[in-house]
Design a protein around this motif. Structure first.
Motif, PDB file in Angstrom:
ATOM      1  N   LEU A 107       0.695  -1.116   0.001  1.00  0.00           N
ATOM      2  CA  LEU A 107       0.028  -0.021  -0.076  1.00  0.00           C
ATOM      3  C   LEU A 107       0.934   1.098   0.004  1.00  0.00           C
ATOM      4  CD1 LEU A 107      -2.597  -1.031   2.390  1.00  0.00           C
ATOM      5  CD2 LEU A 107      -3.084  -0.271   0.230  1.00  0.00           C
ATOM      6  N   LEU A 108       1.840   1.333   0.823  1.00  0.00           N
ATOM      7  CA  LEU A 108       2.708   2.429   0.960  1.00  0.00           C
ATOM      8  C   LEU A 108       3.649   2.701  -0.303  1.00  0.00           C
ATOM      9  CD1 LEU A 108       3.787   2.289   4.527  1.00  0.00           C
ATOM     10  CD2 LEU A 108       2.247   3.582   3.573  1.00  0.00           C
ATOM     11  N   ALA A 109       3.662   1.422  -1.026  1.00  0.00           N
ATOM     12  CA  ALA A 109       4.664   1.498  -2.138  1.00  0.00           C
ATOM     13  C   ALA A 109       3.780   1.844  -3.507  1.00  0.00           C
ATOM     14  CB  ALA A 109       5.324   0.266  -2.708  1.00  0.00           C
ATOM     15  N   GLY A 110       2.390   1.967  -3.209  1.00  0.00           N
ATOM     16  CA  GLY A 110       1.631   2.452  -4.530  1.00  0.00           C
ATOM     17  C   GLY A 110       1.337   1.123  -5.314  1.00  0.00           C
ATOM     18  N   GLU A 111       1.731  -0.068  -4.982  1.00  0.00           N
ATOM     19  CA  GLU A 111       1.251  -1.106  -5.741  1.00  0.00           C
ATOM     20  C   GLU A 111      -0.108  -1.507  -5.502  1.00  0.00           C
ATOM     21  OE1 GLU A 111       3.663  -4.257  -4.549  1.00  0.00           O
ATOM     22  OE2 GLU A 111       5.544  -3.168  -5.036  1.00  0.00           O
ATOM     23  N   LEU A 112      -0.726  -1.085  -4.277  1.00  0.00           N
ATOM     24  CA  LEU A 112      -2.196  -1.329  -4.261  1.00  0.00           C
ATOM     25  C   LEU A 112      -2.842  -0.128  -3.711  1.00  0.00           C
ATOM     26  CD1 LEU A 112      -2.426  -5.009  -2.213  1.00  0.00           C
ATOM     27  CD2 LEU A 112      -3.228  -4.422  -4.565  1.00  0.00           C
ATOM     28  N   SER A 113      -4.377   0.232  -4.020  1.00  0.00           N
ATOM     29  CA  SER A 113      -5.024   1.205  -3.246  1.00  0.00           C
ATOM     30  C   SER A 113      -5.651   0.479  -1.995  1.00  0.00           C
ATOM     31  CB  SER A 113      -6.008   1.634  -4.217  1.00  0.00           C
ATOM     32  OG  SER A 113      -7.142   0.534  -4.541  1.00  0.00           O
ATOM     33  N   PRO A 114      -6.059   1.090  -1.156  1.00  0.00           N
ATOM     34  CA  PRO A 114      -6.840   0.526  -0.192  1.00  0.00           C
ATOM     35  C   PRO A 114      -8.153  -0.256  -0.502  1.00  0.00           C
ATOM     36  CG  PRO A 114      -6.299   2.991   0.488  1.00  0.00           C
ATOM     37  CD  PRO A 114      -5.929   2.640  -0.919  1.00  0.00           C
ATOM     38  N   ALA A 115      -8.827   0.133  -1.439  1.00  0.00           N
ATOM     39  CA  ALA A 115      -9.883  -0.603  -2.077  1.00  0.00           C
ATOM     40  C   ALA A 115      -9.353  -2.001  -2.632  1.00  0.00           C
ATOM     41  CB  ALA A 115     -10.856   0.374  -3.233  1.00  0.00           C
ATOM     42  N   GLU A 116      -8.295  -1.932  -3.172  1.00  0.00           N
ATOM     43  CA  GLU A 116      -7.750  -3.039  -3.921  1.00  0.00           C
ATOM     44  C   GLU A 116      -7.469  -4.150  -2.620  1.00  0.00           C
ATOM     45  OE1 GLU A 116      -6.174  -1.654  -8.315  1.00  0.00           O
ATOM     46  OE2 GLU A 116      -5.058  -1.294  -6.236  1.00  0.00           O
ATOM     47  N   ALA A 117      -6.796  -3.575  -1.482  1.00  0.00           N
ATOM     48  CA  ALA A 117      -6.236  -4.331  -0.506  1.00  0.00           C
ATOM     49  C   ALA A 117      -7.545  -5.138   0.294  1.00  0.00           C
ATOM     50  CB  ALA A 117      -5.653  -3.559   0.581  1.00  0.00           C
ATOM     51  N   VAL A 118      -8.534  -4.194   0.241  1.00  0.00           N
ATOM     52  CA  VAL A 118      -9.949  -4.815   0.884  1.00  0.00           C
ATOM     53  C   VAL A 118     -10.514  -5.891   0.055  1.00  0.00           C
ATOM     54  CG1 VAL A 118     -12.212  -4.317   1.743  1.00  0.00           C
ATOM     55  CG2 VAL A 118     -10.320  -2.804   2.287  1.00  0.00           C
ATOM     56  N   GLU A 119     -10.301  -5.694  -1.352  1.00  0.00           N
ATOM     57  CA  GLU A 119     -10.569  -6.686  -2.298  1.00  0.00           C
ATOM     58  C   GLU A 119      -9.945  -7.831  -2.268  1.00  0.00           C
ATOM     59  OE1 GLU A 119     -11.345  -5.631  -6.400  1.00  0.00           O
ATOM     60  OE2 GLU A 119     -11.809  -3.450  -6.017  1.00  0.00           O
ATOM     61  N   SER A 120      -8.458  -7.819  -2.015  1.00  0.00           N
ATOM     62  CA  SER A 120      -7.910  -9.178  -1.847  1.00  0.00           C
ATOM     63  C   SER A 120      -8.046  -9.736  -0.848  1.00  0.00           C
ATOM     64  CB  SER A 120      -6.310  -8.668  -1.850  1.00  0.00           C
ATOM     65  OG  SER A 120      -6.105  -7.981  -0.586  1.00  0.00           O
ATOM     66  N   ARG A 121      -8.479  -9.045   0.461  1.00  0.00           N
ATOM     67  CA  ARG A 121      -8.910  -9.656   1.588  1.00  0.00           C
ATOM     68  C   ARG A 121     -10.027 -10.412   1.389  1.00  0.00           C
ATOM     69  NH1 ARG A 121      -7.453 -11.365   6.664  1.00  0.00           N
ATOM     70  NH2 ARG A 121      -9.262 -11.194   8.274  1.00  0.00           N
ATOM     71  N   LEU A 122     -11.320 -10.043   0.462  1.00  0.00           N
ATOM     72  CA  LEU A 122     -12.437 -10.542   0.394  1.00  0.00           C
ATOM     73  C   LEU A 122     -12.215 -11.734  -0.469  1.00  0.00           C
ATOM     74  CD1 LEU A 122     -14.854  -7.528  -0.183  1.00  0.00           C
ATOM     75  CD2 LEU A 122     -14.911  -9.216   1.624  1.00  0.00           C
ATOM     76  N   ALA A 123     -11.389 -11.776  -1.551  1.00  0.00           N
ATOM     77  CA  ALA A 123     -11.045 -12.906  -2.448  1.00  0.00           C
ATOM     78  C   ALA A 123     -10.435 -13.959  -1.571  1.00  0.00           C
ATOM     79  CB  ALA A 123     -10.003 -12.309  -3.447  1.00  0.00           C
ATOM     80  N   SER A 124      -9.835 -13.634  -0.633  1.00  0.00           N
ATOM     81  CA  SER A 124      -9.169 -14.760   0.121  1.00  0.00           C
ATOM     82  C   SER A 124      -9.802 -15.497   1.339  1.00  0.00           C
ATOM     83  CB  SER A 124      -7.789 -14.362   0.776  1.00  0.00           C
ATOM     84  OG  SER A 124      -7.969 -13.573   1.809  1.00  0.00           O
ATOM     85  N   MET A 125     -11.227 -15.314   1.474  1.00  0.00           N
ATOM     86  CA  MET A 125     -12.007 -15.513   2.576  1.00  0.00           C
ATOM     87  C   MET A 125     -13.288 -15.917   2.054  1.00  0.00           C
ATOM     88  SD  MET A 125     -12.521 -11.924   4.439  1.00  0.00           S
ATOM     89  CE  MET A 125     -13.840 -12.496   5.541  1.00  0.00           C
ATOM     90  N   GLU A 126     -13.949 -16.486   3.061  1.00  0.00           N
ATOM     91  CA  GLU A 126     -15.444 -16.772   2.667  1.00  0.00           C
ATOM     92  C   GLU A 126     -16.363 -15.494   2.583  1.00  0.00           C
ATOM     93  OE1 GLU A 126     -16.834 -19.807   4.938  1.00  0.00           O
ATOM     94  OE2 GLU A 126     -15.745 -21.329   4.348  1.00  0.00           O
ATOM     95  N   ALA A 127     -17.417 -15.519   1.900  1.00  0.00           N
ATOM     96  CA  ALA A 127     -18.481 -14.435   1.673  1.00  0.00           C
ATOM     97  C   ALA A 127     -18.308 -13.603   3.025  1.00  0.00           C
ATOM     98  CB  ALA A 127     -19.608 -14.927   1.396  1.00  0.00           C
ATOM     99  N   ALA A 128     -18.298 -12.396   3.119  1.00  0.00           N
ATOM    100  CA  ALA A 128     -18.113 -11.473   4.558  1.00  0.00           C
ATOM    101  C   ALA A 128     -19.583 -11.035   4.572  1.00  0.00           C
ATOM    102  CB  ALA A 128     -17.271 -10.427   4.351  1.00  0.00           C
TER     103      ALA A 128
END
Length: 294
Positions: A107-128
């Motif tokens: 995130l700090l390097a600009g490789e991900l936005s906060p929204a993309e970080a949350v998306e990656s979290r959702l993708a790795s877990m069962e439906a929230a």
């Protein structure tokens, strides 16, 4: 500078908005019932639900970006009860360990936005999924319930009248203020409209009030009474640009009177209503404000 945008479609069920902020000085943050994922100025952290104002202090020129979760939805994504984060700023590394540290670096390097970080979290877990009973109660409190007891009563089967869900949708779209919602729904108007006493809930609920309150605290970060206080003040904030005079603002937002608005404003912002609403407030770093620094 502060900008908000609608969240990406993938996050629509869990996020209220994505935002970007840049400030030349301290900024006063007031309670809104939400948790945020915040990245920038050398750090990545979760801002827990607040019960009082705090000051966001950043370096000159620093830009913060974030995702604001819908009330009650953050725990399903973050994997921690919201009350454990109340009035706290917790680094992502502390919350998620090494995985959080790696995500923070990206995130700090600009490789991900906060929204993309949350998306990656959702993708790795069962439906929230949020707690359905808690979501119903939040909906009723947001729609203008005058008291928690009234909102909880609407969870029981057998009530009659217009649906609070319709009123909440009107508020969310900015098509009505609380004082005018009852008229739009065809119900008698009153200062604390919509007319919660005449609201019909179509789905029965067997959740006891004690159990619902415990689940509400875990999902939102504090109890229904505190959330109602915060939600009512946020209605006042939203209505302030369109309502002339504090007495009229208090009535439109659902307060019993102007003194009620004044008490809540002081408790939640550290300022009087005149100081907070006119002009838009910035942080006064005087000791009397006793604001917590991020």
């Amino acid at each position: 500078m502060y900008e908000e945008e609608a969240p990406p479609r993938r996050l629509a069920g869990v996020a209220r908005c994505v935002w970007r902020s840049a400030s030349t000085g301290p900024k006063r943050i007031v309670p809104d019932g939400c948790l945020d994922l915040v990245a920038g100025d050398g750090g990545v952290f979760i801002a827990g639900p607040d019960t009082a104002a705090w000051s966001s202090l950043t370096r000159p020129g620093a830009v913060l970006r974030g995702v604001r979760f819908k009330p009650g939805h953050a725990p399903a994504v973050l994997g921690v009860a919201a009350d454990e984060l109340r009035d706290r700023r917790v680094s992502l590394g502390e919350l998620w360990g090494r995985a959080g540290e790696v995500l923070s670096e990206r995130l700090l390097a600009g490789e991900l936005s906060p929204a993309e970080a949350v998306e990656s979290r959702l993708a790795s877990m069962e439906a929230a999924t949020a707690d359905a009973a808690v979501a119903k109660l939040i909906e009723r409190l947001d729609a203008g319930a005058a008291r928690v007891a009234e909102a909880q009563a609407l969870m029981r089967p057998g009530s009659g009248g217009a649906r609070v869900a319709d009123a909440a949708a009107l508020l969310a779209r900015g098509e009505a203020d609380p004082a005018g919602i009852a008229a739009k729904l065809g119900a008698p108007a009153r200062a604390t409209s919509p007319d919660v006493a005449a609201t019909r809930i179509e789905e029965p609920s067997a959740v006891s009030e004690r159990r619902l309150r415990r689940r509400f605290v875990q999902a939102v970060g504090y109890g229904p009474a505190t959330y109602l206080r915060v939600a009512r003040f946020q209605r006042a904030v939203a209505l302030a640009p369109r309502v002339a005079g504090l007495a009229a603002l208090a009535a439109a937002a659902g307060y019993s009177d102007q003194a009620h608005l004044s008490r809540d404003c002081r408790a939640l912002t550290g300022l009087t209503p005149r100081g907070h609403f006119r002009p838009p407030s910035t942080v006064d770093v005087a000791e009397r404000d006793r604001l917590r620094s991020a």
